[in-house]
Write an enzyme that holds these catalytic residues in place. Structure first.
Site, PDB file in Angstrom:
ATOM      1  N   ASP A  83       0.844  -1.191   0.000  1.00 30.27           N
ATOM      2  CA  ASP A  83       0.000   0.000   0.000  1.00 30.27           C
ATOM      3  C   ASP A  83       0.880   1.241   0.000  1.00 30.27           C
ATOM      4  OD1 ASP A  83      -2.867   1.180   0.576  1.00 30.27           O
ATOM      5  OD2 ASP A  83      -1.482   2.236   1.913  1.00 30.27           O
ATOM      6  N   TYR A  88       2.992  10.277  -0.763  1.00 31.61           N
ATOM      7  CA  TYR A  88       4.098   9.829   0.073  1.00 31.61           C
ATOM      8  C   TYR A  88       5.422  10.182  -0.615  1.00 31.61           C
ATOM      9  CZ  TYR A  88       0.602   6.851   2.422  1.00 31.61           C
ATOM     10  OH  TYR A  88      -0.504   6.362   3.094  1.00 31.61           O
ATOM     11  N   GLN A 205     -10.069   2.070   4.136  1.00 37.15           N
ATOM     12  CA  GLN A 205      -8.800   2.072   4.864  1.00 37.15           C
ATOM     13  C   GLN A 205      -8.863   3.135   5.964  1.00 37.15           C
ATOM     14  OE1 GLN A 205      -4.128   3.143   4.133  1.00 37.15           O
ATOM     15  NE2 GLN A 205      -5.191   2.107   2.462  1.00 37.15           N
ATOM     16  N   TYR A 233      -4.832   0.932   8.843  1.00 33.26           N
ATOM     17  CA  TYR A 233      -3.472   1.477   8.844  1.00 33.26           C
ATOM     18  C   TYR A 233      -3.063   1.908  10.241  1.00 33.26           C
ATOM     19  CZ  TYR A 233      -5.091   6.469   8.469  1.00 33.26           C
ATOM     20  OH  TYR A 233      -5.665   7.712   8.657  1.00 33.26           O
ATOM     21  N   GLN A 317      13.484  -4.625  10.153  1.00 37.02           N
ATOM     22  CA  GLN A 317      12.158  -4.404  10.719  1.00 37.02           C
ATOM     23  C   GLN A 317      11.172  -5.500  10.331  1.00 37.02           C
ATOM     24  OE1 GLN A 317      11.112  -0.410   9.481  1.00 37.02           O
ATOM     25  NE2 GLN A 317      11.999   0.484  11.329  1.00 37.02           N
TER      26      GLN A 317
END
Length: 341
Positions: A83, A88, A205, A233, A317
């Protein structure tokens, strides 16, 4: 994953998992998203932070090579969707996603968003006008190097008076084959109903975590009743619930990291939030899981949630969240967490 293989990967900093582990995870159960034909894994790759710095909602500086390696590792581990959004990094996140997927024979589903636009000075504005959305989808297709976007979403219901125009345009893009499915983000129930009067909504979302539960009373029951898929999210509350955040780290967030301006990362809320993270870590540890995996699992316990978006920035991560693919909390553990809020 065989323990020997897992240790080798971690010790060597590998961005790839062992083939047997990859095959096993790829065979994991997937869930259909709303009325679509998309069968998605319970968690997806969130590419917000991959946009890097240089705009108002950045997460600070980011190494593109780390982003690409993180995407590769997550996909190898079995995650089958990404996503992102045009805004962004002012287009940069979409470009990074394209680089990561270049040459892949079997690409994950790619979700993106429209409605947030910007000018040459990087100033962000809002538009749901038809001509704007059409320009945006063409720009996203170019940046992503795709012929069609699997799920295209309205990022915010703003300006609210243009919801009908924006959603009608989204339906046209689907009919024209520019996008496979259409969804919305951050809509409340009245706004969802306005869009539904024009065309079906595949997905919603919203933000959702144990610290942010405002959608539970109305939005999630409505989505469940209407069979609208929900991809949550910020299940780890933008890093607060990973088990890695500390008072010192919060105080040292970069100036161009939007979290440095958030009240959730400042007292008096910060200490309360970190106490919840500690409890998540305690419950996760019972199963050999991280606090972040427990936080993600908490969102997935709700029957309306189809999947959760997990933001990653580095290959390392991925190790702290990938267990959420198949980790679920018991009803008693959910109650235990809720009682500690």
């Amino acid at each position: 994953m065989p323990l020997k293989c897992q240790r080798a990967n971690r010790n060597q900093g590998s961005s790839r998992l062992c083939p047997n582990a990859s095959r096993r995870l790829l065979e994991m159960k997937k869930v259909r998203l709303g009325d679509s034909d998309l069968e998605i894994t319970s968690i997806g790759i969130g590419a917000w932070a991959m946009g890097g710095s240089g705009y108002r909602f950045a997460w600070g500086a980011q190494d593109d090579n780390d982003s690409i390696a993180a995407i590769h590792k997550a996909i190898d581990a079995g995650i089958n969707w990404i996503d992102t959004a045009a805004v962004y990094g002012l287009g940069h996140s979409e470009e990074v996603v394209a680089k990561a997927l270049e040459g892949m024979s079997q690409k994950p589903y790619v979700f993106s968003k429209c409605e947030r636009i910007w000018n040459e000075q990087g100033e962000i504005a809002k538009s749901l006008k038809a001509d704007s959305i059409r320009r945006e989808v063409e720009a996203s297709l170019r940046r992503l190097n795709l012929e069609v976007i699997d799920l295209y979403q309205i990022h915010w219901p703003e300006p609210e008076e243009d919801i009908e125009e924006g959603w009608a345009t989204m339906a046209e893009l689907k009919a024209e084959g520019k996008v496979r499915h259409i969804g919305v983000c951050n809509f409340n129930v009245p706004q969802l109903k306005r869009a539904q009067a024009i065309a079906p909504i595949t997905s919603l979302q919203p933000p959702y975590s144990i610290l942010r539960r405002g959608i539970e009373d109305e939005v999630l029951p409505y989505a469940l009743d209407q069979r609208i898929g929900v991809i949550a999210y910020s299940p780890m509350a933008s890093g607060l619930l990973t088990g890695k955040m500390t008072v010192e780290r919060a105080a040292s967030l970069a100036e161009d990291d939007w979290r440095s301006r958030s009240d959730e990362f400042k007292e008096p809320r910060l200490s309360k939030n970190l106490a919840v993270a500690a409890k998540l870590g305690e419950i996760g540890a019972r199963h050999g899981r991280t606090a972040g995996e427990a936080a993600i699992a908490w969102t997935l316990h709700h029957p309306a949630i189809t999947g959760s978006i997990v933001g990653i920035r580095t290959p390392g991560q991925v190790d702290g969240v990938i267990g959420a693919l198949d980790f679920r909390l018991t009803a008693s553990e959910v109650s235990e967490l809720d009682s500690n809020l």
